[in-house]
Design a protein around this motif. Structure first.
Motif, PDB file in Angstrom:
ATOM      1  N   ASP A  68     146.978  49.397  93.008  1.00  0.00           N
ATOM      2  CA  ASP A  68     147.754  49.717  91.713  1.00  0.00           C
ATOM      3  C   ASP A  68     146.965  49.446  90.530  1.00  0.00           C
ATOM      4  O   ASP A  68     146.325  48.257  90.626  1.00  0.00           O
ATOM      5  CB  ASP A  68     149.024  48.587  91.700  1.00  0.00           C
ATOM      6  CG  ASP A  68     150.309  49.312  92.504  1.00  0.00           C
ATOM      7  OD1 ASP A  68     150.064  49.906  93.260  1.00  0.00           O
ATOM      8  OD2 ASP A  68     151.454  48.664  92.334  1.00  0.00           O
ATOM      9  N   SER A  70     147.841  49.553  86.023  1.00  0.00           N
ATOM     10  CA  SER A  70     148.847  49.907  84.803  1.00  0.00           C
ATOM     11  C   SER A  70     148.316  49.604  83.546  1.00  0.00           C
ATOM     12  O   SER A  70     147.214  48.932  83.436  1.00  0.00           O
ATOM     13  CB  SER A  70     150.034  48.955  85.183  1.00  0.00           C
ATOM     14  OG  SER A  70     149.693  47.708  85.408  1.00  0.00           O
ATOM     15  N   ILE A  83     152.023  53.533  84.980  1.00  0.00           N
ATOM     16  CA  ILE A  83     151.647  52.774  86.430  1.00  0.00           C
ATOM     17  C   ILE A  83     151.457  53.722  87.363  1.00  0.00           C
ATOM     18  O   ILE A  83     151.806  54.916  87.463  1.00  0.00           O
ATOM     19  CB  ILE A  83     153.595  52.550  86.930  1.00  0.00           C
ATOM     20  CG1 ILE A  83     154.230  51.824  85.940  1.00  0.00           C
ATOM     21  CG2 ILE A  83     153.383  51.991  88.503  1.00  0.00           C
ATOM     22  CD1 ILE A  83     153.943  50.418  86.042  1.00  0.00           C
ATOM     23  N   TYR A  84     150.072  53.369  88.138  1.00  0.00           N
ATOM     24  CA  TYR A  84     149.475  54.117  88.756  1.00  0.00           C
ATOM     25  C   TYR A  84     149.175  53.443  90.003  1.00  0.00           C
ATOM     26  O   TYR A  84     148.309  52.661  90.460  1.00  0.00           O
ATOM     27  CB  TYR A  84     147.971  54.362  88.218  1.00  0.00           C
ATOM     28  CG  TYR A  84     148.097  54.755  86.768  1.00  0.00           C
ATOM     29  CD1 TYR A  84     148.825  55.790  86.178  1.00  0.00           C
ATOM     30  CD2 TYR A  84     147.339  54.111  85.919  1.00  0.00           C
ATOM     31  CE1 TYR A  84     148.916  56.004  84.742  1.00  0.00           C
ATOM     32  CE2 TYR A  84     147.472  54.398  84.325  1.00  0.00           C
ATOM     33  CZ  TYR A  84     148.226  55.099  83.956  1.00  0.00           C
ATOM     34  OH  TYR A  84     148.274  55.413  82.576  1.00  0.00           O
ATOM     35  N   ASP A  85     149.931  54.075  91.039  1.00  0.00           N
ATOM     36  CA  ASP A  85     150.046  53.407  92.543  1.00  0.00           C
ATOM     37  C   ASP A  85     149.119  54.092  93.379  1.00  0.00           C
ATOM     38  O   ASP A  85     149.227  55.238  93.741  1.00  0.00           O
ATOM     39  CB  ASP A  85     151.274  53.328  92.899  1.00  0.00           C
ATOM     40  CG  ASP A  85     151.634  52.945  94.558  1.00  0.00           C
ATOM     41  OD1 ASP A  85     150.653  52.563  94.909  1.00  0.00           O
ATOM     42  OD2 ASP A  85     152.921  52.899  95.008  1.00  0.00           O
ATOM     43  N   CYS A  97     143.758  55.375  85.053  1.00  0.00           N
ATOM     44  CA  CYS A  97     143.946  54.139  84.183  1.00  0.00           C
ATOM     45  C   CYS A  97     142.698  54.237  82.880  1.00  0.00           C
ATOM     46  O   CYS A  97     143.033  53.964  81.830  1.00  0.00           O
ATOM     47  CB  CYS A  97     143.811  52.727  84.767  1.00  0.00           C
ATOM     48  SG  CYS A  97     144.665  51.606  83.937  1.00  0.00           S
ATOM     49  N   SER A 170     156.770  56.308  92.340  1.00  0.00           N
ATOM     50  CA  SER A 170     157.184  55.197  91.222  1.00  0.00           C
ATOM     51  C   SER A 170     158.278  55.488  90.389  1.00  0.00           C
ATOM     52  O   SER A 170     158.900  56.468  90.443  1.00  0.00           O
ATOM     53  CB  SER A 170     156.000  54.804  90.359  1.00  0.00           C
ATOM     54  OG  SER A 170     154.851  54.390  91.011  1.00  0.00           O
ATOM     55  N   SER A 286     156.149  50.437  90.529  1.00  0.00           N
ATOM     56  CA  SER A 286     155.663  51.214  91.680  1.00  0.00           C
ATOM     57  C   SER A 286     156.771  51.049  92.819  1.00  0.00           C
ATOM     58  O   SER A 286     157.506  50.200  92.881  1.00  0.00           O
ATOM     59  CB  SER A 286     154.372  50.573  92.005  1.00  0.00           C
ATOM     60  OG  SER A 286     154.426  49.100  92.295  1.00  0.00           O
ATOM     61  N   THR A 349     153.934  46.599  90.873  1.00  0.00           N
ATOM     62  CA  THR A 349     153.508  46.489  89.559  1.00  0.00           C
ATOM     63  C   THR A 349     154.864  46.738  89.018  1.00  0.00           C
ATOM     64  O   THR A 349     155.638  47.525  89.231  1.00  0.00           O
ATOM     65  CB  THR A 349     152.540  47.782  89.045  1.00  0.00           C
ATOM     66  OG1 THR A 349     151.316  47.394  89.674  1.00  0.00           O
ATOM     67  CG2 THR A 349     152.120  47.415  87.595  1.00  0.00           C
ATOM     68  N   ARG A 373     145.476  46.296  80.010  1.00  0.00           N
ATOM     69  CA  ARG A 373     145.399  46.889  81.361  1.00  0.00           C
ATOM     70  C   ARG A 373     145.656  45.753  82.451  1.00  0.00           C
ATOM     71  O   ARG A 373     144.946  44.841  81.915  1.00  0.00           O
ATOM     72  CB  ARG A 373     143.966  47.740  81.531  1.00  0.00           C
ATOM     73  CG  ARG A 373     143.677  48.324  82.968  1.00  0.00           C
ATOM     74  CD  ARG A 373     142.671  49.203  83.019  1.00  0.00           C
ATOM     75  NE  ARG A 373     142.027  49.582  84.371  1.00  0.00           N
ATOM     76  CZ  ARG A 373     141.319  50.260  84.648  1.00  0.00           C
ATOM     77  NH1 ARG A 373     140.661  50.863  83.721  1.00  0.00           N
ATOM     78  NH2 ARG A 373     141.108  50.838  85.670  1.00  0.00           N
ATOM     79  N   SER A 374     146.200  45.933  83.409  1.00  0.00           N
ATOM     80  CA  SER A 374     146.282  44.837  84.495  1.00  0.00           C
ATOM     81  C   SER A 374     144.912  44.476  85.063  1.00  0.00           C
ATOM     82  O   SER A 374     144.129  45.483  85.027  1.00  0.00           O
ATOM     83  CB  SER A 374     147.266  45.461  85.492  1.00  0.00           C
ATOM     84  OG  SER A 374     146.881  46.435  86.312  1.00  0.00           O
TER      85      SER A 374
END
Length: 378
Positions: A68, A70, A83-85, A97, A170, A286, A349, A373-374
């Motif tokens: 994940d 984000s 949100i990018y799973d 990202c 998501s 997600s 996420t 960014r996470s």
């Protein structure tokens, strides 16, 4: 270093990290990154402020390598949430990202900052084309990257409109106040693309009328070509371009028949939602969260607790439910390390935006843009 400095500055402006720092009537121009923290495999950031209100952010890792990703970006245009799973490894989610918001920025600049559905659509397209070019470049040395893909959920608040674009499963859910009561409704704003949804299977069959194996049921789960649950993504180029569905790709991903047309698409479903005064908050997450919590339960949890810690609280509720399903205690689940943890839950996420209608209506501008960014690894 810069992020650490900005975090320190924001903590000076918001030493309590509480709701009081950014109430609905607040008029401060300085954005706040919020405080970053970590609890085992859980990373979180609370309580920050962006151009459209407060935010809470958290992610818990389950895979050996976090898939994940984000981000929150906020500035003169408003606020961008992603949100990018990822699946098949972290490559596609990390690429998205790194590049999607940059494309969005560049395309918005072409229209003097005006955001439209077309702006977002083109940003997705350029990100897909860029990742495909990367796969082509690495094909001879890292063919496995052809089977890496990512769901992609984006929310953009521009002036008084929320744009939502989605590929995959998501989800974003709106918490909306019900009239003048204390009630709150949960309204799902995103369309999902998962083969377990009957309408998605029907869409696939209509697009591929000559392929009786376009969706296959295995062990109670519908999968596209028996390989993947989502029907739309960034990446997964082995199911989009024939030149990537052959050696040296791992045989388990190679189709028995020639790939005459793309099976998956990177064309997002996009909606625009005029922001209403009763719109209270948005939950972006997600599918790891929605596997264990209903829309209504998630909205109830956020609405009935303080803002600070909201994202972390939702993840904890999902983990408690995951533990209950396996007839174990939450405290025992927390002791399980990454990789093994994936047998109990997915990477999860969550980003929550609390809408400040005063800021949105005034079009307040941050003194310094916010970019969060996470963490890549937790």
């Amino acid at each position: 270093m810069l992020e650490a400095l900005m975090s320190l500055l924001s903590s000076c402006w918001n030493p309590l990290g509480s709701d009081n720092a950014a109430g609905d009537g607040g008029g401060g121009r300085l954005g706040s990154l919020g405080r970053e923290g970590k609890d085992g495999l859980l990373w979180f950031r609370d309580l920050g402020r962006c151009a459209t209100g407060d935010f809470s952010m958290a992610v818990v890792q389950a895979n050996q390598v976090l898939e994940d990703q984000s981000q929150i970006e906020s500035g003169g245009f408003g606020t961008f949430v992603g949100i990018y799973d990822g699946h098949g490894g972290p490559d596609a989610a990390r690429y998205v990202c790194d590049h999607l918001f940059r494309h969005f920025q560049a395309l918005s600049a072409e229209t003097q900052g005006v955001v439209t559905c077309d702006t977002i659509q083109r940003a997705y397209q350029e990100t897909e084309e860029g990742f495909t070019a990367l796969v082509s470049e690495l094909w001879s040395t890292r063919p496995s990257i052809a089977s890496s893909g990512s769901c992609c959920l984006v929310g953009v608040i521009y002036q008084r409109t929320l744009f939502v674009a989605n590929l995959g499963d998501s989800r974003v859910v709106l918490g909306k106040k019900v009239g003048n009561t204390d009630g709150i409704a949960a309204i799902q704003l995103s369309a999902e693309h998962n083969a377990n949804i009957e309408s998605v299977r029907q869409e696939l069959k209509e697009l591929h009328p000559n392929d009786p194996q376009i969706v296959i049921l295995r062990h109670g789960v519908w999968r596209v070509k028996g390989l993947i649950q989502v029907s739309r993504s960034i990446g997964d180029v082995y199911l989009k371009h024939a030149r990537f569905n052959m050696e040296p790709l791992n045989p388990k991903f190679r189709l028995p028949q020639p790939l005459n047309m793309p099976i998956l698409t990177a064309n997002p479903a996009i909606i625009s939602h005029p922001i209403h005064p009763n719109d209270s908050f948005l939950i972006f997450a997600s599918d790891g969260l929605w596997e264990h919590l209903t829309n209504e339960k998630a909205v109830e949890i956020v609405n009935s607790h303080p803002r600070a810690g909201s994202a972390k609280r939702l993840i904890k509720a999902a983990l408690q439910e995951a533990a209950r399903k396996r007839e174990m205690r939450y405290s025992d689940l927390r002791k399980i390390d990454k990789k093994v943890r994936r047998h109990f839950h997915d990477d999860i996420t969550v980003i929550i935006l609390f809408l400040n209608h005063d800021l949105i209506s005034r079009g307040s501008v941050l003194d310094s843009p916010i970019s969060i960014r996470s963490a890549l690894e937790h």
